[in-house]
Motif scaffolding. Structure first.
Motif, PDB file in Angstrom:
ATOM      1  N   VAL A 112       0.754  -1.227   0.144  1.00  0.00           N
ATOM      2  CA  VAL A 112       0.076   0.013   0.024  1.00  0.00           C
ATOM      3  C   VAL A 112       0.945   1.349  -0.017  1.00  0.00           C
ATOM      4  O   VAL A 112       0.474   2.039  -0.978  1.00  0.00           O
ATOM      5  CB  VAL A 112      -1.191   0.123   1.142  1.00  0.00           C
ATOM      6  CG1 VAL A 112      -1.690   1.566   1.318  1.00  0.00           C
ATOM      7  CG2 VAL A 112      -1.870  -1.282   1.136  1.00  0.00           C
ATOM      8  N   LEU A 113       1.946   1.474   0.824  1.00  0.00           N
ATOM      9  CA  LEU A 113       2.740   2.630   1.086  1.00  0.00           C
ATOM     10  C   LEU A 113       3.176   3.215   0.006  1.00  0.00           C
ATOM     11  O   LEU A 113       3.171   4.572  -0.431  1.00  0.00           O
ATOM     12  CB  LEU A 113       3.350   2.427   2.264  1.00  0.00           C
ATOM     13  CG  LEU A 113       2.952   2.308   3.623  1.00  0.00           C
ATOM     14  CD1 LEU A 113       3.902   2.059   4.616  1.00  0.00           C
ATOM     15  CD2 LEU A 113       2.119   3.529   4.060  1.00  0.00           C
ATOM     16  N   PRO A 114       4.011   2.250  -0.842  1.00  0.00           N
ATOM     17  CA  PRO A 114       4.727   2.962  -2.187  1.00  0.00           C
ATOM     18  C   PRO A 114       3.225   3.557  -3.250  1.00  0.00           C
ATOM     19  O   PRO A 114       3.748   4.635  -3.759  1.00  0.00           O
ATOM     20  CB  PRO A 114       5.254   1.621  -2.803  1.00  0.00           C
ATOM     21  CG  PRO A 114       5.706   0.896  -1.716  1.00  0.00           C
ATOM     22  CD  PRO A 114       4.177   0.957  -0.700  1.00  0.00           C
ATOM     23  N   LEU A 115       2.319   2.866  -3.349  1.00  0.00           N
ATOM     24  CA  LEU A 115       1.294   3.280  -4.156  1.00  0.00           C
ATOM     25  C   LEU A 115       0.582   4.627  -3.669  1.00  0.00           C
ATOM     26  O   LEU A 115       0.171   5.535  -4.199  1.00  0.00           O
ATOM     27  CB  LEU A 115       0.067   2.068  -4.421  1.00  0.00           C
ATOM     28  CG  LEU A 115       0.914   0.992  -5.194  1.00  0.00           C
ATOM     29  CD1 LEU A 115      -0.223   0.048  -5.166  1.00  0.00           C
ATOM     30  CD2 LEU A 115       1.406   1.409  -6.658  1.00  0.00           C
ATOM     31  N   LEU A 116       0.456   4.640  -2.358  1.00  0.00           N
ATOM     32  CA  LEU A 116      -0.167   5.811  -1.525  1.00  0.00           C
ATOM     33  C   LEU A 116       0.875   6.804  -1.879  1.00  0.00           C
ATOM     34  O   LEU A 116       0.462   7.793  -2.265  1.00  0.00           O
ATOM     35  CB  LEU A 116      -0.277   5.543  -0.266  1.00  0.00           C
ATOM     36  CG  LEU A 116      -0.684   6.990   0.813  1.00  0.00           C
ATOM     37  CD1 LEU A 116      -2.053   7.293   0.405  1.00  0.00           C
ATOM     38  CD2 LEU A 116      -0.547   6.337   2.244  1.00  0.00           C
ATOM     39  N   GLY A 117       2.134   6.891  -1.724  1.00  0.00           N
ATOM     40  CA  GLY A 117       3.066   7.752  -2.039  1.00  0.00           C
ATOM     41  C   GLY A 117       3.114   8.387  -3.243  1.00  0.00           C
ATOM     42  O   GLY A 117       3.442   9.288  -3.441  1.00  0.00           O
ATOM     43  N   GLY A 120       0.793   8.552  -5.257  1.00  0.00           N
ATOM     44  CA  GLY A 120      -0.403   9.390  -5.643  1.00  0.00           C
ATOM     45  C   GLY A 120      -1.347   8.829  -6.275  1.00  0.00           C
ATOM     46  O   GLY A 120      -2.125   9.319  -6.890  1.00  0.00           O
ATOM     47  N   VAL A 121      -1.106   7.248  -6.569  1.00  0.00           N
ATOM     48  CA  VAL A 121      -2.356   6.593  -7.675  1.00  0.00           C
ATOM     49  C   VAL A 121      -3.561   6.174  -7.065  1.00  0.00           C
ATOM     50  O   VAL A 121      -4.243   5.531  -7.593  1.00  0.00           O
ATOM     51  CB  VAL A 121      -1.504   5.552  -8.201  1.00  0.00           C
ATOM     52  CG1 VAL A 121      -0.347   6.052  -8.926  1.00  0.00           C
ATOM     53  CG2 VAL A 121      -0.901   4.417  -7.359  1.00  0.00           C
ATOM     54  N   ILE A 133      -2.527  12.745  -3.723  1.00  0.00           N
ATOM     55  CA  ILE A 133      -1.459  13.453  -3.213  1.00  0.00           C
ATOM     56  C   ILE A 133      -1.297  14.599  -4.058  1.00  0.00           C
ATOM     57  O   ILE A 133      -1.254  14.557  -5.293  1.00  0.00           O
ATOM     58  CB  ILE A 133      -0.299  12.533  -3.172  1.00  0.00           C
ATOM     59  CG1 ILE A 133      -0.286  11.304  -2.512  1.00  0.00           C
ATOM     60  CG2 ILE A 133       1.040  13.419  -2.783  1.00  0.00           C
ATOM     61  CD1 ILE A 133      -0.256  11.428  -1.121  1.00  0.00           C
ATOM     62  N   GLY A 134      -1.159  15.850  -3.348  1.00  0.00           N
ATOM     63  CA  GLY A 134      -0.923  17.092  -3.793  1.00  0.00           C
ATOM     64  C   GLY A 134       0.044  17.217  -4.976  1.00  0.00           C
ATOM     65  O   GLY A 134       1.182  16.467  -4.912  1.00  0.00           O
ATOM     66  N   PRO A 135       0.384  18.183  -5.622  1.00  0.00           N
ATOM     67  CA  PRO A 135       1.327  18.570  -6.703  1.00  0.00           C
ATOM     68  C   PRO A 135       2.720  18.692  -6.305  1.00  0.00           C
ATOM     69  O   PRO A 135       3.674  18.357  -7.027  1.00  0.00           O
ATOM     70  CB  PRO A 135       0.796  19.631  -7.470  1.00  0.00           C
ATOM     71  CG  PRO A 135       0.116  20.528  -6.421  1.00  0.00           C
ATOM     72  CD  PRO A 135      -0.822  19.384  -5.772  1.00  0.00           C
ATOM     73  N   GLY A 136       2.640  18.837  -4.964  1.00  0.00           N
ATOM     74  CA  GLY A 136       4.131  19.017  -4.355  1.00  0.00           C
ATOM     75  C   GLY A 136       4.919  17.624  -3.976  1.00  0.00           C
ATOM     76  O   GLY A 136       5.811  17.690  -3.666  1.00  0.00           O
ATOM     77  N   THR A 177       2.307  16.740   0.748  1.00  0.00           N
ATOM     78  CA  THR A 177       1.019  16.042   1.469  1.00  0.00           C
ATOM     79  C   THR A 177       1.485  15.116   2.642  1.00  0.00           C
ATOM     80  O   THR A 177       2.441  14.202   2.192  1.00  0.00           O
ATOM     81  CB  THR A 177       0.394  15.274   0.562  1.00  0.00           C
ATOM     82  OG1 THR A 177      -0.226  15.993  -0.684  1.00  0.00           O
ATOM     83  CG2 THR A 177      -1.151  14.503   1.182  1.00  0.00           C
ATOM     84  N   PRO A 178       1.301  15.420   3.801  1.00  0.00           N
ATOM     85  CA  PRO A 178       1.908  14.528   4.815  1.00  0.00           C
ATOM     86  C   PRO A 178       1.123  13.250   5.038  1.00  0.00           C
ATOM     87  O   PRO A 178      -0.065  13.339   4.906  1.00  0.00           O
ATOM     88  CB  PRO A 178       1.957  15.457   5.937  1.00  0.00           C
ATOM     89  CG  PRO A 178       0.492  16.444   5.839  1.00  0.00           C
ATOM     90  CD  PRO A 178       0.740  16.558   4.261  1.00  0.00           C
ATOM     91  N   VAL A 179       1.906  12.326   5.131  1.00  0.00           N
ATOM     92  CA  VAL A 179       1.491  10.937   5.283  1.00  0.00           C
ATOM     93  C   VAL A 179       1.989  10.427   6.772  1.00  0.00           C
ATOM     94  O   VAL A 179       3.279  10.228   6.758  1.00  0.00           O
ATOM     95  CB  VAL A 179       1.423   9.885   4.283  1.00  0.00           C
ATOM     96  CG1 VAL A 179       1.101   8.627   4.850  1.00  0.00           C
ATOM     97  CG2 VAL A 179       0.790  10.383   3.056  1.00  0.00           C
TER      98      VAL A 179
END
Length: 408
Positions: free
Chosen positions: A122-127, A129-130, A136-139, A190-192
């Protein structure tokens, strides 16, 4: 050529002493068991001991309904069906995810073969932004990892940093979280926030305030509540779900374990958007390249979920909390980690590794097994005796621990 600044794994290894090896040689940990009955286990040397090691906080593993589920699985599927999860799965996998959706109303569940696999998938895909439900924001992303978050998340830092930087904070030092949030704001990221719900060695994380903090910046808090699942809350939804007010906010991704109090094996993720589940089935690394959950455990997990929903676990929760209260009472003379909290984990912190070793020796001589813990699990130079409490422990077994600990 030698690296003049070794990475954190090398530094940790260099600082680790031989205490674990000594504990194994002394028969204090690294046990081999040949049989168990309730909380009594038989070791391979023939001795029988009472264990405070297993994370089976509700004692479900030998419940007749779950052992019958194993027999049904063997008759139906054999011991295993070897394929990736997104290729073939038993019908009970769908049943389990539907039942988890009843335990956590409004949520979509996806089951993995372990909690560590949830993190890896999960975490790599969350990071990246998919995930449709967690943009996940543009930054880009900033991973903010709590210092005591489980090692299965800490070990992924190198992987996570392919998506964005990762920093750490200390839950007991709010200024460190504030600094991380300021960094996210300054960089437009975007903080996670990655945390446990209940710490495996101690502590309850204030997940509700973290969810609010993340939401203020359009971010998320990713909660590994492996030790909190089943032990409390309606239908055994767990510590984090209860602490969040009986629902999962949009700013939260909640991860749970099926391998501890739940009585089975595996891990699961809860999301708000079914589209997230579709994408994860297709692209999460363990779903594509890892083996499927054992079919025996899938049927066990599904039956355990029914036991959560029909109220069976409620009685076991009551017995667990009665035992934690008794443990605290009879050990009131000791400075226990987690005393008085809604955690099934208790610890006796020691100033030195030798003190923890000696305490474990005394308990072992009395026929009691706990988990002696040393660096890197606890702070360098210190030790901890960890006790995992269960609804199955008897008052006499709990009193026996107190008797040994009082004789110091």
């Amino acid at each position: 050529m030698n690296d003049p600044q070794p990475n954190w794994i090398a530094r940790r290894s260099a600082a680790t002493t031989d205490m674990y090896d000594r504990a194994v040689q002394a028969g204090l940990t690294g046990h081999t068991i040949t049989r168990r009955s309730g909380k009594t286990v038989r070791l391979d040397d023939g001795h029988e001991c009472v264990e405070f090691v297993s994370c089976s906080y509700l004692g479900l593993e030998d419940h007749p309904r779950l052992t019958q589920a194993v027999r049904t699985a063997l008759d139906t599927y054999g011991t295993h069906f070897s394929s990736s999860r997104n290729s073939v799965q038993p019908a009970e996998a769908h049943t389990l995810e539907e039942l988890l959706g009843e335990i956590y109303p409004g949520m979509s569940a996806l089951v993995f073969n372990s909690v560590s696999s949830v993190h890896l998938g999960v975490l790599p895909l969350l990071g990246a932004g998919v995930l449709p439900g967690y943009p996940i924001g543009p930054g880009g992303v900033l991973f903010v990892i709590e210092r005591t978050a489980h090692a299965s998340m800490q070990a992924l830092r190198g992987v996570l940093e392919q998506a964005g930087p990762a920093v750490r904070f200390r839950a007991e030092e709010p200024a460190t979280l504030t600094a991380a949030m300021d960094l996210a704001r300054e960089q437009g990221r975007t903080p996670v926030i990655l945390v446990d719900g209940i710490g495996s060695m101690g502590g309850l994380v204030d997940v509700r305030s973290l969810a609010d903090t993340a939401a203020e910046l359009g971010g998320y808090v990713y909660i590994d509540d492996a030790h909190g699942i089943s032990i409390s809350g309606p239908a055994g939804a767990g510590y984090a779900f209860e602490a969040l007010g009986g629902h999962v906010p949009r700013s939260v991704l909640l991860v749970g374990s099926l391998s501890k109090a739940f009585g089975g094996s595996g891990g699961f993720l809860l999301t708000h958007d079914p589209a997230d589940v579709t994408l994860l089935r297709r692209e999460a690394n363990p779903m594509v390249f890892g083996h499927s959950n054992m079919v025996t455990h899938m049927l066990v997990n599904a039956e355990s979920a029914r036991m959560h929903l029909d109220g069976t676990v409620t009685e076991l929760q009551e017995a667990l909390w009665a035992n934690t209260e008794l443990f605290d009472k009879v050990n009131s003379g000791n400075q226990l980690v987690n005393a008085g909290t809604r955690s099934p984990v208790r610890g006796l912190a020691m100033d030195t590794e030798e003190a923890a070793f000696d305490g474990a020796v005394r308990l072992r001589r009395a026929g009691i097994l706990c988990f002696p813990v040393f660096y890197p699990v606890v702070a360098q130079g210190t030790g901890l005796l960890r006790f995992a409490l269960s609804s199955r422990h008897t008052p006499e077994q709990i009193q026996a621990v107190a008797d040994v600990l009082a004789d110091r």
